[in-house]
Scaffold this motif. Sequence first.
Motif, PDB file in Angstrom:
ATOM      1  N   LEU A 110      -8.095   1.858  -6.397  1.00  0.00           N
ATOM      2  CA  LEU A 110      -6.738   1.559  -5.917  1.00  0.00           C
ATOM      3  C   LEU A 110      -6.432   2.353  -4.656  1.00  0.00           C
ATOM      4  O   LEU A 110      -5.854   1.836  -3.700  1.00  0.00           O
ATOM      5  CB  LEU A 110      -5.712   1.901  -7.004  1.00  0.00           C
ATOM      6  CG  LEU A 110      -5.810   1.080  -8.292  1.00  0.00           C
ATOM      7  CD1 LEU A 110      -4.797   1.581  -9.316  1.00  0.00           C
ATOM      8  CD2 LEU A 110      -5.597  -0.401  -8.007  1.00  0.00           C
ATOM      9  N   GLU A 111      -6.831   3.609  -4.673  1.00  0.00           N
ATOM     10  CA  GLU A 111      -6.526   4.461  -3.522  1.00  0.00           C
ATOM     11  C   GLU A 111      -7.275   3.981  -2.281  1.00  0.00           C
ATOM     12  O   GLU A 111      -6.700   3.921  -1.183  1.00  0.00           O
ATOM     13  CB  GLU A 111      -6.887   5.912  -3.848  1.00  0.00           C
ATOM     14  CG  GLU A 111      -6.506   6.842  -2.719  1.00  0.00           C
ATOM     15  CD  GLU A 111      -6.300   8.284  -3.181  1.00  0.00           C
ATOM     16  OE1 GLU A 111      -6.355   8.561  -4.393  1.00  0.00           O
ATOM     17  OE2 GLU A 111      -6.092   9.120  -2.291  1.00  0.00           O
ATOM     18  N   ARG A 112      -8.558   3.612  -2.465  1.00  0.00           N
ATOM     19  CA  ARG A 112      -9.352   3.136  -1.331  1.00  0.00           C
ATOM     20  C   ARG A 112      -8.732   1.861  -0.748  1.00  0.00           C
ATOM     21  O   ARG A 112      -8.560   1.736   0.469  1.00  0.00           O
ATOM     22  CB  ARG A 112     -10.789   2.871  -1.788  1.00  0.00           C
ATOM     23  CG  ARG A 112     -11.797   2.912  -0.665  1.00  0.00           C
ATOM     24  CD  ARG A 112     -13.235   2.753  -1.168  1.00  0.00           C
ATOM     25  NE  ARG A 112     -13.515   3.500  -2.375  1.00  0.00           N
ATOM     26  CZ  ARG A 112     -13.935   2.965  -3.530  1.00  0.00           C
ATOM     27  NH1 ARG A 112     -14.106   1.659  -3.645  1.00  0.00           N
ATOM     28  NH2 ARG A 112     -14.183   3.719  -4.579  1.00  0.00           N
ATOM     29  N   HIS A 142      -3.350  -0.582   8.755  1.00  0.00           N
ATOM     30  CA  HIS A 142      -2.808  -1.536   9.725  1.00  0.00           C
ATOM     31  C   HIS A 142      -1.800  -2.440   9.028  1.00  0.00           C
ATOM     32  O   HIS A 142      -2.128  -3.067   8.033  1.00  0.00           O
ATOM     33  CB  HIS A 142      -3.934  -2.357  10.344  1.00  0.00           C
ATOM     34  CG  HIS A 142      -3.497  -3.075  11.579  1.00  0.00           C
ATOM     35  ND1 HIS A 142      -2.582  -4.111  11.551  1.00  0.00           N
ATOM     36  CD2 HIS A 142      -3.803  -2.880  12.877  1.00  0.00           C
ATOM     37  CE1 HIS A 142      -2.368  -4.530  12.780  1.00  0.00           C
ATOM     38  NE2 HIS A 142      -3.089  -3.794  13.605  1.00  0.00           N
ATOM     39  N   ARG A 143      -0.600  -2.484   9.589  1.00  0.00           N
ATOM     40  CA  ARG A 143       0.512  -3.232   9.000  1.00  0.00           C
ATOM     41  C   ARG A 143       0.125  -4.679   8.659  1.00  0.00           C
ATOM     42  O   ARG A 143       0.533  -5.217   7.631  1.00  0.00           O
ATOM     43  CB  ARG A 143       1.625  -3.217  10.050  1.00  0.00           C
ATOM     44  CG  ARG A 143       2.946  -3.748   9.694  1.00  0.00           C
ATOM     45  CD  ARG A 143       3.933  -3.402  10.833  1.00  0.00           C
ATOM     46  NE  ARG A 143       3.439  -3.801  12.146  1.00  0.00           N
ATOM     47  CZ  ARG A 143       3.647  -4.994  12.702  1.00  0.00           C
ATOM     48  NH1 ARG A 143       4.356  -5.895  12.063  1.00  0.00           N
ATOM     49  NH2 ARG A 143       3.179  -5.265  13.904  1.00  0.00           N
ATOM     50  N   ARG A 144      -0.676  -5.322   9.514  1.00  0.00           N
ATOM     51  CA  ARG A 144      -0.975  -6.737   9.298  1.00  0.00           C
ATOM     52  C   ARG A 144      -1.880  -6.987   8.097  1.00  0.00           C
ATOM     53  O   ARG A 144      -1.907  -8.090   7.566  1.00  0.00           O
ATOM     54  CB  ARG A 144      -1.630  -7.326  10.549  1.00  0.00           C
ATOM     55  CG  ARG A 144      -0.647  -7.488  11.684  1.00  0.00           C
ATOM     56  CD  ARG A 144      -1.335  -7.995  12.914  1.00  0.00           C
ATOM     57  NE  ARG A 144      -0.365  -8.357  13.942  1.00  0.00           N
ATOM     58  CZ  ARG A 144      -0.696  -8.747  15.169  1.00  0.00           C
ATOM     59  NH1 ARG A 144      -1.978  -8.807  15.504  1.00  0.00           N
ATOM     60  NH2 ARG A 144       0.234  -9.062  16.032  1.00  0.00           N
ATOM     61  N   LEU A 145      -2.647  -5.978   7.678  1.00  0.00           N
ATOM     62  CA  LEU A 145      -3.576  -6.189   6.563  1.00  0.00           C
ATOM     63  C   LEU A 145      -2.834  -6.528   5.274  1.00  0.00           C
ATOM     64  O   LEU A 145      -3.334  -7.283   4.449  1.00  0.00           O
ATOM     65  CB  LEU A 145      -4.439  -4.941   6.357  1.00  0.00           C
ATOM     66  CG  LEU A 145      -5.495  -4.690   7.440  1.00  0.00           C
ATOM     67  CD1 LEU A 145      -6.090  -3.306   7.275  1.00  0.00           C
ATOM     68  CD2 LEU A 145      -6.589  -5.739   7.387  1.00  0.00           C
ATOM     69  N   SER A 146      -1.623  -5.983   5.098  1.00  0.00           N
ATOM     70  CA  SER A 146      -0.896  -6.260   3.861  1.00  0.00           C
ATOM     71  C   SER A 146      -0.331  -7.686   3.848  1.00  0.00           C
ATOM     72  O   SER A 146       0.227  -8.123   2.855  1.00  0.00           O
ATOM     73  CB  SER A 146       0.228  -5.237   3.660  1.00  0.00           C
ATOM     74  OG  SER A 146       1.138  -5.309   4.728  1.00  0.00           O
ATOM     75  N   ARG A 147      -0.495  -8.433   4.954  1.00  0.00           N
ATOM     76  CA  ARG A 147      -0.033  -9.827   4.996  1.00  0.00           C
ATOM     77  C   ARG A 147      -1.063 -10.805   4.451  1.00  0.00           C
ATOM     78  O   ARG A 147      -0.770 -11.993   4.304  1.00  0.00           O
ATOM     79  CB  ARG A 147       0.273 -10.243   6.436  1.00  0.00           C
ATOM     80  CG  ARG A 147       1.385  -9.445   7.066  1.00  0.00           C
ATOM     81  CD  ARG A 147       1.562  -9.893   8.511  1.00  0.00           C
ATOM     82  NE  ARG A 147       2.564  -9.073   9.186  1.00  0.00           N
ATOM     83  CZ  ARG A 147       2.732  -9.054  10.501  1.00  0.00           C
ATOM     84  NH1 ARG A 147       1.957  -9.814  11.271  1.00  0.00           N
ATOM     85  NH2 ARG A 147       3.659  -8.299  11.043  1.00  0.00           N
ATOM     86  N   PRO A 206       0.803  -1.234   0.000  1.00  0.00           N
ATOM     87  CA  PRO A 206       0.000   0.000   0.000  1.00  0.00           C
ATOM     88  C   PRO A 206       0.836   1.284   0.000  1.00  0.00           C
ATOM     89  O   PRO A 206       0.466   2.248  -0.666  1.00  0.00           O
ATOM     90  CB  PRO A 206      -0.845  -0.132   1.269  1.00  0.00           C
ATOM     91  CG  PRO A 206      -0.167  -1.137   2.121  1.00  0.00           C
ATOM     92  CD  PRO A 206       0.519  -2.091   1.175  1.00  0.00           C
ATOM     93  N   GLU A 207       1.957   1.295   0.713  1.00  0.00           N
ATOM     94  CA  GLU A 207       2.753   2.540   0.756  1.00  0.00           C
ATOM     95  C   GLU A 207       3.309   2.863  -0.628  1.00  0.00           C
ATOM     96  O   GLU A 207       3.280   4.014  -1.064  1.00  0.00           O
ATOM     97  CB  GLU A 207       3.889   2.434   1.776  1.00  0.00           C
ATOM     98  CG  GLU A 207       3.419   2.542   3.229  1.00  0.00           C
ATOM     99  CD  GLU A 207       2.908   1.218   3.777  1.00  0.00           C
ATOM    100  OE1 GLU A 207       3.120   0.167   3.126  1.00  0.00           O
ATOM    101  OE2 GLU A 207       2.284   1.227   4.869  1.00  0.00           O
ATOM    102  N   SER A 208       3.808   1.834  -1.329  1.00  0.00           N
ATOM    103  CA  SER A 208       4.337   2.066  -2.677  1.00  0.00           C
ATOM    104  C   SER A 208       3.227   2.526  -3.612  1.00  0.00           C
ATOM    105  O   SER A 208       3.435   3.408  -4.451  1.00  0.00           O
ATOM    106  CB  SER A 208       4.974   0.786  -3.236  1.00  0.00           C
ATOM    107  OG  SER A 208       6.071   0.402  -2.449  1.00  0.00           O
TER     108      SER A 208
END
Length: 182
Positions: free
Chosen positions: A76-78, A86-91, A56-58
């Motif tokens: 995409l933005e949403r 939350h960091r864990r969501l990208s896992r 998400p950050e990229s």
Amino acid sequence: MAHVFEPAPTGRAKCRGCGKLIPKGEQRFGERMPNPFGDGEMTLLFHPLCAAYRRPESMLQALAETSDGVAARETLERAARASAAHRRLSRVDGAQRAPNARAKCRSCREPIPSGSWRIRLAFFEAGRFLPGGFVHLDCHRTYFEGHDALASVVHFSPDLSDQERDELTRAWGAAIARAPGS
Ligand SMILES: [Zn+2]
Ligand SMILES: [Zn+2]
């Protein structure tokens, strides 16, 4: 070099996020990062929505730097904003019925019964997603600290049949109804 949105010149590249091919001519996202194994940079290719959920950050940086020509920018933005919350969501790497009872939940540490739904996790490391274990469906509220991960769980489960996807969505709703405080 900056991240890039571009039409896929061939249909042979696989998305790093979901492992599926990116069709020729469809918009793809190239994430630029320093090569962890040597000099220079490398480019990781994604379906844009897969990158929004998992990097998400990229994605947010690329959207901010790209003024036009981005298809489905709002979607995409949403997705990226939700995942960045939350960091864990990208896992999130999808969901499946456990084929056996050997895995322990990363949230409560109890075994996940064979045949029950489990959420797959993956960790991004040195340009790759590495298998990161599983969470009970019932533990998702605790593990994701109340953030809703259903959209990305479904997105990263492309091999489920329509019926399985319905079952997963119903089981998700039941897990929320059972959760304390709901
Ligand atoms: Zn993908
Ligand atoms: Zn659990």
